[in-house]
Design an enzyme around this catalytic site. Structure first.
Site, PDB file in Angstrom:
ATOM      1  N   ASP A   1       6.227  26.831 -60.261  1.00  0.00           N
ATOM      2  CA  ASP A   1       5.076  26.512 -61.110  1.00  0.00           C
ATOM      3  C   ASP A   1       5.150  27.274 -62.430  1.00  0.00           C
ATOM      4  OD1 ASP A   1       2.699  25.351 -61.819  1.00  0.00           O
ATOM      5  OD2 ASP A   1       1.440  26.667 -60.608  1.00  0.00           O
TER       6      ASP A   1
ATOM      7  N   HIS B   1      10.278  22.053 -68.353  1.00  0.00           N
ATOM      8  CA  HIS B   1      10.948  21.515 -67.163  1.00  0.00           C
ATOM      9  C   HIS B   1      12.462  21.722 -67.271  1.00  0.00           C
ATOM     10  CE1 HIS B   1       7.207  20.071 -65.664  1.00  0.00           C
ATOM     11  NE2 HIS B   1       7.078  19.061 -66.504  1.00  0.00           N
TER      12      HIS B   1
ATOM     13  N   LEU C   1      24.656  27.769 -48.107  1.00  0.00           N
ATOM     14  CA  LEU C   1      23.216  27.601 -48.345  1.00  0.00           C
ATOM     15  C   LEU C   1      22.772  26.156 -48.100  1.00  0.00           C
ATOM     16  CD1 LEU C   1      20.586  28.917 -49.623  1.00  0.00           C
ATOM     17  CD2 LEU C   1      21.328  27.845 -51.754  1.00  0.00           C
TER      18      LEU C   1
END
Ligand code: FPP
Length: 244
Positions: free
Chosen positions: A24, A41, A135
């Protein structure tokens, strides 16, 4: 990373194997610089790169990122288009690197309802990295926790109606097994950047006993040291899972 600098994985809360992040603050980052939201973004994607690179060295096995919620469709069409474009660009340009680094890329949410060309690209990325043992990078796309729970409930109901399952079979474990995250360990921690204190419909079921971590850092400024600091905070928590 040296042992001295690593978070105390074996003390306190134990290891944070699965970290879920609510990324956020992109809009505020851009606003503070008088830039359009897309600039925030875009920088957010750079933060994703940094965090994906740092996570395995900090003991994280699964990293779930809230990239696009089922409520994000309410944003202006231009911003939605920008976010979809960034996602496409990220997967296109990062997939070789992710694969080289043994990352397994996967998605949760109603991502198959996105545009067909994007879905095809996501599917290919998923298949290509499916055998990787490093991962597990899980992107929540068109994801909403309530919709996910409704899908799981519907799937159980269908089995009951078809006589494949007794009503007594509807247990927490049976429901959990039908969530998008069925193949993943539950998140140990949910981290939200930019100081907001909300779950925003993210992993509602799965985060029942997750530690909630909040950092004031806006997502575009987030990086490896910020991640290490959040994990150090996690390691100081005492997790009791309802016990004492
Ligand atoms: C919240 O910032 C962030 C989002 C709605 C999307 C997260 C997307 C990215 C980090 C970029 C795309 C990611 C990938 C992997 C391609 P906000 O716009 O709500 O910020 P604000 O609360 O400051 O307005």
């Amino acid at each position: 990373m040296t042992a001295a600098a690593a978070p105390m994985a074996d003390d306190g809360a134990g290891a944070c194997r699965h970290l879920a992040i609510i990324m956020d603050g992109n809009g505020r980052w851009a606003k503070a610089r008088r830039l359009p939201r897309i600039a925030g973004h875009r920088e957010g994607v750079e933060a994703v790169r940094r965090v994906v690179e740092a996570a395995p060295g900090l003991g994280i096995e699964v990293l779930t990122l809230y990239a696009f919620s089922s409520e994000n469709w309410k944003r202006p069409a231009e911003e939605v288009g920008d976010l979809m474009g960034l996602l496409k660009h990220y997967v296109q340009h990062e997939i070789d690197n992710l694969h080289r680094n043994n990352v397994r890329l996967d998605f949760i949410g109603d991502w198959r309802a996105l545009k067909p060309d994007l879905v095809e690209q996501l599917e290919r990325a998923r298949e290509r990295t499916a055998g990787n043992q490093g991962l597990r990078l899980v992107m929540a796309l068109n994801y909403g926790g309530q919709a996910e729970l409704a899908r799981a409930a519907r799937s159980l109901a269908e089995d009951v109606v078809a006589g494949r399952m007794a009503v007594d079979g509807i247990t927490p474990a049976a429901l959990e097994a039908r969530l998008d995250t069925a193949s993943l360990p539950l998140p140990d921690a949910v981290l939200r950047t930019s100081g907001e204190l909300r779950l925003s419909n993210f992993l509602l079921w799965q985060s029942a006993y997750a530690e909630f971590l909040v950092t004031q850092t806006l997502w575009p400024d987030f990086d490896g040291p910020a991640l290490a600091a959040a994990l150090a905070e996690f390691s100081r928590r005492e997790r009791r899972f309802g016990g004492r």
